[in-house]
Design an enzyme around this catalytic site. Structure first.
Site, short mmCIF file in Angstrom:
data_model
loop_
_atom_site.label_atom_id
_atom_site.label_comp_id
_atom_site.label_asym_id
_atom_site.label_seq_id
_atom_site.Cartn_x
_atom_site.Cartn_y
_atom_site.Cartn_z
N LYS A 203 37.11 31.83 38.85
CA LYS A 203 36.80 32.91 39.78
C LYS A 203 38.07 33.18 40.59
O LYS A 203 38.28 32.63 41.68
CB LYS A 203 35.63 32.54 40.69
CG LYS A 203 34.99 33.74 41.39
CD LYS A 203 33.66 33.38 42.00
CE LYS A 203 33.02 34.55 42.72
NZ LYS A 203 32.62 35.64 41.80
N CYS A 204 38.92 33.99 40.01
CA CYS A 204 40.20 34.32 40.66
C CYS A 204 40.36 35.83 40.74
O CYS A 204 39.81 36.59 39.93
CB CYS A 204 41.36 33.68 39.92
SG CYS A 204 41.57 34.24 38.21
#
Length: 364
Positions: A203-204
């Site tokens: 989750k970037c």
């Protein structure tokens, strides 16, 4: 090196909003528009591990122009919610799952892993400090955004030797102000969200940045979201720009794309695996070809399609559109299975149903 015990200091905001101002915001907070009076911060360096845990007044971060994250995008984030129950207590939904996913994201982005107790402790500390900001009422919650970024002032291409972790909070109203209505999805044929061996499972921010141009394409074609296929064969369904997908079949089976390394392992997605089984549905994780979606809806094999994520919970899909065609899976309202799953999940989160899976963590 052993991470120090979590023991944050609290610095109260002398310029906190008045009760009247806060009440006005909570009356109609929208989503992501307003932020609470405080934020959480902590630092990491190789010699000190995680340290300097603190709750401080919400405000700007001062960054040197050479701060590593601005050049190499070494950062990750999470999203979860705090829910006010009818008895006045406040609860988190599966914070351990978010903490573990953040560790996996950190590993992929060469960032230090934050211990689970620090993650949960930081979220709790902020909620306890800003308890008056937790909204009450139907589908209202306090959205929490933990994030971590490379804060070393250095232009070399290597993992940062200084990392900052923070949590901010935003009161959130119902994601759909006019009720839950089916949304139309645009199929991206030119762009991929993530590639094989890339950062799709983390989750970037870069994953979301990659979705913005095709999201503009979707909007230009009258759609609310964009669906992505795999980057190798351009055939297998992966996910939307920020949500996972489920397909309800005529025999009651639910099918969702299996995790491939380029699909984000959503906490809501994982929760629905269990909730659907509780409701008597068989649930299958497997590869799904885009032609399966189009043909299945057209011939009735697929009776409902829905997307899921922390912000919108469960969202029915109305149409899948592409350059030259479309197929309609819902018109005007949600399908029964979609609605039942959405209600079952919300009932657990808001304390209206028994938490048989041990998902809820009390904060206040």
């Amino acid at each position: 090196m052993t991470t120090p015990a979590f023991n944050p200091r609290i610095e109260t905001n002398p310029n906190a909003r008045s009760a009247a101002d806060r009440a006005g915001i909570l009356e109609d907070p929208g989503f992501g528009n307003y932020f609470t009076d405080h934020m959480f911060l902590a630092e990491w360096t190789p010699d000190r591990d995680w340290h300097d845990a603190r709750v401080v007044p919400y405000g700007p971060l001062s960054l040197d122009p050479a701060t590593a994250v601005l050049h190499y995008a070494q950062e990750i984030f999470e999203g979860l919610k705090a829910y006010a129950h009818a008895d006045g207590s406040v609860w988190l939904f599966r914070p351990e799952a978010n903490a573990l996913r953040m560790q996996r994201s950190a590993h992929r982005l060469a960032l230090p892993e934050l211990p689970v107790d620090w993650f949960i402790g930081s979220v709790k500390a902020l909620i306890e400090t800003d308890r008056e900001w937790v909204p009450t009422g139907e589908e209202r919650s306090l959205y929490l955004r933990p994030f971590m970024f490379a804060s070393e002032v250095f232009l070399g291409v290597r993992p940062s030797q200084h990392v900052t972790y923070s949590v901010i909070a935003s009161p959130a109203g119902a994601y759909f102000a006019e009720g839950v209505k089916p949304v139309d999805i645009w199929l991206s044929s030119q762009y991929s969200r993530a590639g094989f061996g890339g950062t799709g499972a983390a989750k970037c921010g870069g994953n979301y940045a990659a979705s913005l141009l095709p999201q503009q394409e979707a909007a230009a074609n009258g759609c609310a979201q964009v669906a992505f296929l795999d980057s190798v064969e351009n055939r297998w369904i992966e996910e939307l720009g920020g949500m996972n997908l489920y397909f309800v079949h005529s025999d009651g089976t639910l099918v969702t794309p299996e995790l491939s390394g380029s699909i984000l392992e959503g906490v809501t997605r994982d929760s629905i695996l269990a909730i659907a089984k509780d409701l008597g549905h068989e649930v299958v994780e497997r590869r799904i070809a885009i032609d399966d979606w189009r043909d299945g809806v057209a011939d009735g094999t697929i009776t409902e399609v829905f997307a899921c994520g922390t912000a919108a919970v469960v969202t029915p899909v109305g149409k899948l559109k592409w350059d030259g065609g479309e197929v309609v899976s819902a018109e005007g309202e949600s399908g029964k299975v979609t609605a039942d799953i959405r209600s079952a999940l919300l009932d657990v989160q808001y304390g209206r149903a028994k938490d048989t899976h041990g998902w809820m963590t009390q904060v206040l």
